[in-house]
Design an enzyme around this catalytic site. Structure first.
Site, short mmCIF file in Angstrom:
data_model
loop_
_atom_site.label_atom_id
_atom_site.label_comp_id
_atom_site.label_asym_id
_atom_site.label_seq_id
_atom_site.Cartn_x
_atom_site.Cartn_y
_atom_site.Cartn_z
N ARG A 90 0.85 -1.19 0.00
CA ARG A 90 0.00 0.00 0.00
C ARG A 90 0.88 1.23 0.00
O ARG A 90 1.88 1.28 0.71
CB ARG A 90 -0.87 0.05 1.27
CG ARG A 90 -1.80 -1.09 1.34
CD ARG A 90 -3.25 -0.78 1.57
NE ARG A 90 -3.68 0.55 1.87
CZ ARG A 90 -4.59 1.19 1.16
NH1 ARG A 90 -5.09 0.64 0.09
NH2 ARG A 90 -4.99 2.38 1.53
N ASN A 106 11.76 0.40 3.99
CA ASN A 106 11.08 -0.55 3.10
C ASN A 106 12.12 -1.42 2.42
O ASN A 106 13.26 -0.99 2.23
CB ASN A 106 10.30 0.23 2.03
CG ASN A 106 9.56 -0.67 1.06
OD1 ASN A 106 8.95 -1.66 1.47
ND2 ASN A 106 9.61 -0.35 -0.22
N HIS A 108 12.63 -3.40 -1.20
CA HIS A 108 12.09 -3.46 -2.56
C HIS A 108 12.94 -4.43 -3.39
O HIS A 108 14.18 -4.36 -3.33
CB HIS A 108 12.08 -2.06 -3.19
CG HIS A 108 11.47 -2.05 -4.55
ND1 HIS A 108 10.11 -2.17 -4.74
CD2 HIS A 108 12.03 -2.00 -5.77
CE1 HIS A 108 9.86 -2.17 -6.04
NE2 HIS A 108 11.00 -2.06 -6.69
N SER A 135 16.84 -3.74 -2.45
CA SER A 135 17.28 -2.49 -1.83
C SER A 135 16.45 -2.25 -0.57
O SER A 135 15.24 -2.45 -0.57
CB SER A 135 17.03 -1.31 -2.77
OG SER A 135 17.60 -1.52 -4.05
N ASP A 144 8.68 3.90 -3.78
CA ASP A 144 9.98 3.23 -3.90
C ASP A 144 11.12 4.22 -4.14
O ASP A 144 12.07 3.96 -4.88
CB ASP A 144 9.95 2.16 -5.00
CG ASP A 144 8.93 1.07 -4.69
OD1 ASP A 144 8.71 0.79 -3.50
OD2 ASP A 144 8.34 0.52 -5.64
C1 GAR Z 1 9.25 -9.23 -1.22
O1 GAR Z 1 9.96 -9.71 -2.34
C2 GAR Z 1 9.38 -7.73 -1.12
O2 GAR Z 1 10.65 -7.25 -1.48
C3 GAR Z 1 8.32 -7.27 -2.10
O3 GAR Z 1 7.25 -8.15 -1.90
C4 GAR Z 1 7.75 -9.40 -1.44
C5 GAR Z 1 7.05 -9.75 -0.15
O4 GAR Z 1 7.38 -11.04 0.27
N1 GAR Z 1 7.96 -5.92 -1.85
C6 GAR Z 1 7.57 -5.08 -2.80
O5 GAR Z 1 7.45 -5.39 -3.97
C7 GAR Z 1 7.25 -3.68 -2.31
N2 GAR Z 1 7.16 -2.76 -3.40
P1 GAR Z 1 7.22 -11.46 1.79
O6 GAR Z 1 5.77 -11.10 2.19
O7 GAR Z 1 7.43 -12.93 1.80
O8 GAR Z 1 8.22 -10.70 2.59
#
Ligand code: GAR
Length: 187
Positions: A90, A106, A108, A135, A144
């Protein structure tokens, strides 16, 4: 130990990596809350099983600022001074970001500033990138964006699919995020 709230939307594997790291006696931060905008997020169960307080409230039917006010109240009530986004899908409202300026982090799954937004691995492959990665960055009002604290790199291999590349990057995410959080709270 610096009190951290983790926000998730789904699986929560990065959250689980943070919970594991927090068990180390010398870890300079501790997890005071895992919050989710989806009451069915799988990661909530992982957090409960680890004995960590959880909070969940759907964002549906609420505008962004009103929803973020609920999140703000929950993380403050838990005593958090830092917020770690871990697959929290979100956008945060400008008011929330400025109230927590410099204290939201965060992860990413790309080598920012490359591939902001969604479908990062498909886009890395499509672009012919020879390297991919992840990152950890301070959250600002732009998606991001914000200062990068740490990155980890992996090769993009011939025959990679978004799924194989995502799996290789995810291993690095789980290593990188706890280290970057430690660096941030001890700065
Ligand atoms: C992770 O790869 C994270 O880096 C990405 O979502 C996945 C969540 O996995 N985040 C994004 O894309 C944010 N823009 P997880 O719930 O197993 O940690």
């Amino acid at each position: 130990r610096a009190p951290v709230a983790i926000l998730i939307s789904g699986r929560g594997s990065n959250m689980a990596a943070l919970l594991r790291a927090a068990e180390a006696p010398d870890c300079p931060w501790r997890v005071v809350l895992v919050g989710a905008n989806d009451p069915d997020a799988a990661g909530l169960e992982t957090a409960r099983a680890a004995g960590v307080p959880t909070w969940a409230h759907s964002h549906k039917g609420l505008n962004r600022a009103d929803y973020d006010a609920l999140v703000d109240a929950a993380v403050r009530a838990a005593g958090a001074e830092w917020i770690a986004l871990a697959g929290y899908m979100r956008l945060l409202s400008p008011g929330f970001v400025s109230a927590w300026a410099g204290r939201i982090v965060n992860i990413h799954p790309s080598l920012l500033p490359l591939h902001k937004g969604l479908d990062t691995h498909a886009r890395a492959i499509e672009a012919g990138d020879v390297e991919a990665g992840c990152s950890v960055h301070i959250v600002t009002a732009e998606l991001d964006d914000g200062p990068v604290i740490a990155q980890a790199r992996v090769p993009v291999l011939p025959g990679d699919t978004p799924e194989t590349l995502a799996a290789r990057v995810l291993v690095e995410e789980h290593r990188l995020y706890p280290k970057a959080l430690t660096e941030l709270v001890t700065r």
